[in-house]
Write an enzyme that holds these catalytic residues in place. Structure first.
Site, mmCIF file in Angstrom:
data_model
loop_
_atom_site.group_PDB
_atom_site.id
_atom_site.type_symbol
_atom_site.label_atom_id
_atom_site.label_comp_id
_atom_site.label_asym_id
_atom_site.label_seq_id
_atom_site.Cartn_x
_atom_site.Cartn_y
_atom_site.Cartn_z
ATOM 1 N N SER A 59 3.944 -2.142 10.507
ATOM 2 C CA SER A 59 5.029 -1.953 10.797
ATOM 3 C C SER A 59 5.450 -3.722 10.287
ATOM 4 O O SER A 59 6.301 -4.188 10.591
ATOM 5 C CB SER A 59 5.305 -1.131 11.955
ATOM 6 O OG SER A 59 4.918 -0.481 12.654
ATOM 7 N N LYS A 88 0.472 4.251 -0.169
ATOM 8 C CA LYS A 88 -0.175 5.722 -0.383
ATOM 9 C C LYS A 88 0.287 6.642 -1.028
ATOM 10 O O LYS A 88 0.188 6.572 -2.271
ATOM 11 C CB LYS A 88 0.297 6.271 1.680
ATOM 12 C CG LYS A 88 0.079 4.222 2.775
ATOM 13 C CD LYS A 88 0.662 4.890 4.337
ATOM 14 C CE LYS A 88 0.002 3.460 4.727
ATOM 15 N NZ LYS A 88 -0.065 3.522 5.792
ATOM 16 N N GLU A 129 -5.165 -4.781 10.690
ATOM 17 C CA GLU A 129 -4.372 -4.071 10.790
ATOM 18 C C GLU A 129 -4.139 -2.809 11.990
ATOM 19 O O GLU A 129 -5.188 -1.796 11.911
ATOM 20 C CB GLU A 129 -4.336 -2.602 9.640
ATOM 21 C CG GLU A 129 -3.860 -3.423 8.118
ATOM 22 C CD GLU A 129 -3.138 -2.689 7.457
ATOM 23 O OE1 GLU A 129 -2.074 -2.089 6.958
ATOM 24 O OE2 GLU A 129 -3.527 -1.559 8.094
ATOM 25 N N GLY A 153 3.153 -0.949 4.536
ATOM 26 C CA GLY A 153 2.800 0.334 3.826
ATOM 27 C C GLY A 153 4.509 0.994 3.980
ATOM 28 O O GLY A 153 5.026 0.688 2.658
ATOM 29 N N GLY A 154 5.023 1.725 4.434
ATOM 30 C CA GLY A 154 5.716 2.261 4.721
ATOM 31 C C GLY A 154 7.403 1.303 4.076
ATOM 32 O O GLY A 154 8.477 2.147 3.308
ATOM 33 N N ASN A 179 0.585 -1.002 -0.062
ATOM 34 C CA ASN A 179 0.057 0.147 -0.196
ATOM 35 C C ASN A 179 1.251 1.318 -0.146
ATOM 36 O O ASN A 179 1.472 1.506 0.926
ATOM 37 C CB ASN A 179 -0.740 -0.191 1.509
ATOM 38 C CG ASN A 179 -1.792 1.330 1.465
ATOM 39 O OD1 ASN A 179 -1.355 2.600 0.443
ATOM 40 N ND2 ASN A 179 -2.211 1.005 2.826
ATOM 41 N N HIS A 216 -9.427 1.215 4.845
ATOM 42 C CA HIS A 216 -7.760 2.046 5.785
ATOM 43 C C HIS A 216 -8.781 2.794 6.834
ATOM 44 O O HIS A 216 -9.322 3.657 6.653
ATOM 45 C CB HIS A 216 -6.542 2.588 4.701
ATOM 46 C CG HIS A 216 -5.819 2.112 5.111
ATOM 47 N ND1 HIS A 216 -5.480 2.642 6.402
ATOM 48 C CD2 HIS A 216 -4.915 1.677 5.254
ATOM 49 C CE1 HIS A 216 -4.213 2.844 6.668
ATOM 50 N NE2 HIS A 216 -3.678 2.097 5.554
HETATM 51 P P1 PGA Z 1 2.520 0.179 7.809
HETATM 52 O O1 PGA Z 1 1.431 0.649 6.439
HETATM 53 O O2 PGA Z 1 3.022 -0.905 7.109
HETATM 54 O O3 PGA Z 1 3.962 1.289 7.531
HETATM 55 O O4 PGA Z 1 2.706 0.326 8.950
HETATM 56 C C1 PGA Z 1 0.787 -0.366 6.567
HETATM 57 C C2 PGA Z 1 -0.795 0.136 6.344
HETATM 58 O O5 PGA Z 1 -1.447 0.994 6.572
HETATM 59 O O6 PGA Z 1 -1.763 -0.518 5.288
#
Ligand code: PGA
Length: 240
Positions: free
Chosen positions: A202, A9, A156, A223-224, A7, A84
Site C-alpha cells: 500500500s 501484476k 511485504e 503495486g496498485g 509491480n 510474491h
Molecule cells: P500494493 O502491492 O502496493 O498494491 O499493496 C504491493 C505488492 O503486492 O507488491
C-alpha cells in the site's frame, strides 16, 4: 540511492500498458526506478529499466507456458520478482521453488527481487519473525555470500497489500523499522553482507513522505500505485 520498483501484476489492458510505457520512458530520477509489467507488454518499454514478475524454476526442457531465465536474459531483462505472496498463497509456491528460481536467475545475471512477509494471523500470533526467518533461510538455501549480495529483498506484510484500488492498513514506521532491521541483522549474521531491503504494501503518493522518514528502508515495491503513471511518478518525485 533508493530502489523504486513497480509491480504491475495483471492490472493493465493493452492500450493502458502502451500509454504507461510511453510516459515511463520520460521518467528521470537519481534513484533506481524499475517497472515490472506483464510479460506480453515488454516490447512497449523502449526506455528505462524493466523487470518481470516471475520466472520458471526449470532451466531447460519443455514446460508449456513457462519463461526461463535464459529467455529473459536473451531479452535483456535484468530484474525479476520472486516469491510474491500472491504466488506463494494462490499458486502454492514453496520456498524450495523460490530457491530454484533464484538460482536460475543468478546463473543469467538477473537480479532477483525476493518478497517475504507474514499474513494477518501470523502477525496476530506474533509469528512475524519466525515466518520471515523461514522464508529467508528456505529461499536462500545453499546460496553463496556473493549470490545473496546481489539479491534485493522486499518485506511485504501480506495484510498490508492493497486490492489494487484501495490501500490497506499499513504498519507504523516503528514496526517497519523494527522488521527491516531484523531482516538486515539476520542476513548480516548468516551471510556477512549488508542486504538491501525494501518495504512493500500500500505505498502510495499520500504515505510515501512519511515512509521516507525510515532511514533503514532502501526503497519500495509498489503495486496498485503503479497502475497509473501519475501516481507512480508522484512517488518517484517524492523520493528525489
Ligand atoms: P500494493 O502491492 O502496493 O498494491 O499493496 C504491493 C505488492 O503486492 O507488491
Amino acid at each position: 540511492m533508493k530502489y523504486i520498483i513497480g509491480n504491475q501484476k495483471n492490472y493493465l489492458l493493452n492500450e493502458d500498458a502502451k500509454e504507461f510505457a510511453k510516459e515511463y520512458s520520460k521518467i528521470k530520477s537519481k534513484n533506481k526506478v524499475i517497472i515490472c509489467p506483464s510479460f506480453s507488454y515488454l516490447p512497449y518499454f523502449k526506455k528505462g529499466i524493466v523487470g518481470v514478475q516471475n520466472v520458471s524454476s526449470a532451466s531447460d526442457g519443455p514446460y508449456t507456458g513457462e519463461l526461463t531465465s535464459k529467455q529473459l536474459s536473451s531479452q535483456g531483462i535484468k530484474y525479476c520478482i520472486v516469491g510474491h505472496s500472491e504466488r506463494r498463497k494462490k499458486l502454492k509456491e514453496k520456498d524450495s521453488d523460490i530457491n530454484n528460481k533464484i538460482n536460475e536467475l543468478l546463473k543469467e545475471n538477473i537480479i532477483p527481487i525476493l518478497c517475504i512477509g507474514e499474513d494477518f494471523n501470523e502477525k496476530e500470533n506474533k509469528l512475524t519473525k519466525t515466518v520471515l526467518k523461514k522464508e529467508i533461510y528456505g529461499s536462500l538455501k545453499k546460496l553463496s555470500t556473493d549470490s545473496v549480495d546481489k539479491i534485493i529483498i522486499a518485506y511485504e506484510p501480506i495484510w498490508a497489500i492493497s486490492d489494487g484500488t484501495h490501500p490497506s492498513a499499513i504498519p507504523t514506521n516503528k514496526e517497519i523499522e523494527e522488521i527491516i532491521t531484523f531482516i538486515k541483522e539476520l542476513i548480516k549474521k548468516k551471510f556477512k553482507i549488508n542486504a538491501k531491503v525494501l518495504y512493500g504494501g500500500s505505498v502510495n503518493p499520500n504515505n510515501v513522505d512519511e515512509l521516507n522518514k525510515i532511514s533503514v528502508v532502501d526503497g519500495y515495491l509498489i503495486g496498485g500505485a503503479c497502475k497509473k503513471i501519475s501516481d507512480f511518478s508522484s512517488i518517484i518525485d517524492k523520493c528525489e
